[in-house]
Write a protein that holds these residues in place. Structure first.
Motif, PDB file in Angstrom:
ATOM      1  N   ASP A  62      -4.982   3.740  -8.430  1.00 25.80           N
ATOM      2  CA  ASP A  62      -4.219   4.993  -8.487  1.00 25.80           C
ATOM      3  C   ASP A  62      -3.775   5.221  -9.926  1.00 25.80           C
ATOM      4  O   ASP A  62      -3.073   4.392 -10.517  1.00 25.80           O
ATOM      5  CB  ASP A  62      -3.019   4.880  -7.546  1.00 25.80           C
ATOM      6  CG  ASP A  62      -2.173   6.134  -7.503  1.00 25.80           C
ATOM      7  OD1 ASP A  62      -1.564   6.492  -8.543  1.00 25.80           O
ATOM      8  OD2 ASP A  62      -2.091   6.750  -6.429  1.00 25.80           O
ATOM      9  N   VAL A  66       0.060   5.128 -10.701  1.00 26.12           N
ATOM     10  CA  VAL A  66       0.583   3.760 -10.612  1.00 26.12           C
ATOM     11  C   VAL A  66       0.141   2.958 -11.836  1.00 26.12           C
ATOM     12  O   VAL A  66       0.941   2.253 -12.457  1.00 26.12           O
ATOM     13  CB  VAL A  66       0.124   3.077  -9.299  1.00 26.12           C
ATOM     14  CG1 VAL A  66       0.462   1.594  -9.300  1.00 26.12           C
ATOM     15  CG2 VAL A  66       0.739   3.773  -8.088  1.00 26.12           C
ATOM     16  N   LEU A 126       5.274   1.788  -7.128  1.00 26.58           N
ATOM     17  CA  LEU A 126       5.777   2.418  -8.362  1.00 26.58           C
ATOM     18  C   LEU A 126       7.111   1.809  -8.784  1.00 26.58           C
ATOM     19  O   LEU A 126       7.323   1.544  -9.968  1.00 26.58           O
ATOM     20  CB  LEU A 126       5.921   3.931  -8.179  1.00 26.58           C
ATOM     21  CG  LEU A 126       4.663   4.746  -8.375  1.00 26.58           C
ATOM     22  CD1 LEU A 126       4.880   6.196  -7.924  1.00 26.58           C
ATOM     23  CD2 LEU A 126       4.195   4.708  -9.829  1.00 26.58           C
ATOM     24  N   ARG A 185       2.935   3.794  -2.047  1.00 26.83           N
ATOM     25  CA  ARG A 185       3.005   4.224  -3.445  1.00 26.83           C
ATOM     26  C   ARG A 185       4.417   4.137  -4.028  1.00 26.83           C
ATOM     27  O   ARG A 185       4.608   3.678  -5.156  1.00 26.83           O
ATOM     28  CB  ARG A 185       2.458   5.644  -3.563  1.00 26.83           C
ATOM     29  CG  ARG A 185       2.174   6.076  -4.971  1.00 26.83           C
ATOM     30  CD  ARG A 185       1.565   7.450  -4.946  1.00 26.83           C
ATOM     31  NE  ARG A 185       0.815   7.702  -6.158  1.00 26.83           N
ATOM     32  CZ  ARG A 185       0.750   8.898  -6.712  1.00 26.83           C
ATOM     33  NH1 ARG A 185       1.356   9.922  -6.159  1.00 26.83           N
ATOM     34  NH2 ARG A 185       0.061   9.070  -7.812  1.00 26.83           N
ATOM     35  N   ASP A 210       0.825  -1.211   0.000  1.00 30.92           N
ATOM     36  CA  ASP A 210       0.000   0.000   0.000  1.00 30.92           C
ATOM     37  C   ASP A 210       0.861   1.263   0.000  1.00 30.92           C
ATOM     38  O   ASP A 210       0.369   2.365   0.152  1.00 30.92           O
ATOM     39  CB  ASP A 210      -0.934  -0.014   1.210  1.00 30.92           C
ATOM     40  CG  ASP A 210      -2.083   0.970   1.087  1.00 30.92           C
ATOM     41  OD1 ASP A 210      -2.617   1.126  -0.042  1.00 30.92           O
ATOM     42  OD2 ASP A 210      -2.446   1.596   2.098  1.00 30.92           O
ATOM     43  N   LEU A 239      -4.097   1.186  -4.516  1.00 31.18           N
ATOM     44  CA  LEU A 239      -3.066   1.544  -5.494  1.00 31.18           C
ATOM     45  C   LEU A 239      -3.341   0.961  -6.873  1.00 31.18           C
ATOM     46  O   LEU A 239      -2.881   1.507  -7.872  1.00 31.18           O
ATOM     47  CB  LEU A 239      -1.679   1.163  -4.993  1.00 31.18           C
ATOM     48  CG  LEU A 239      -1.190   2.029  -3.825  1.00 31.18           C
ATOM     49  CD1 LEU A 239       0.176   1.590  -3.349  1.00 31.18           C
ATOM     50  CD2 LEU A 239      -1.175   3.507  -4.213  1.00 31.18           C
TER      51      LEU A 239
END
Length: 143
Positions: free
Chosen positions: A48, A51, A28, A24, A22, A45
């Motif tokens: 997101d 992402v 990524l 980011r 969780d 995510l």
């Protein structure tokens, strides 16, 4: 340590504790190296946009693991099919009817008319198909 592991192999994310799935920055790093590693990210995510874009730019097939709203996002879907046209199957039904998206997908993957017609009928949420694609991709990368 987790960041270094996912930078080396994005799929290492599957072994990370929930907090890192969780995070980011960690996710990524994972998807930039292996787009389909997004499947190990937290649901938040996977929804997101930043992402998702990083994932589909690396591997168009990552679109199948993005949240439903992002599979209906034209920019995300265009990035995915631009990388691998077969990703069109995971775009929303609304986007699979988009001429620009189909055109871009057709430039990076050959579709027969029948396949395009079937994609128009399918809702793009075939989880079993996603598993089959994963298996195919893993076999391709292990050769």
């Amino acid at each position: 340590l987790t960041l270094a592991a996912v930078r080396h192999n994005g799929d290492a994310l599957q072994f990370a504790v929930e907090a890192f799935r969780d995070c980011r920055d960690v996710v990524l790093a994972a998807v930039r190296g292996r787009g389909i590693a997004i499947r190990w990210a937290s649901p938040a995510l996977r929804g997101d946009r930043k992402v998702a874009l990083a994932a589909v730019y690396q591997s168009g097939k990552a679109l199948q693991f993005c949240s439903r709203p992002l599979r209906d996002d034209l920019e995300v879907a265009l990035a995915a099919v631009g990388q691998h046209g077969s990703s069109l199957r995971w775009a929303s039904a609304r986007l699979r009817a988009n001429e620009e998206l189909v055109d871009v997908a057709s430039r990076t993957f050959f579709f027969t008319r029948q396949e395009l017609a079937e994609l128009g009928e399918d809702d793009g949420t075939d989880e079993e198909g996603a598993e089959e694609e994963e298996d195919e991709e893993e076999q391709e990368t292990s050769m």
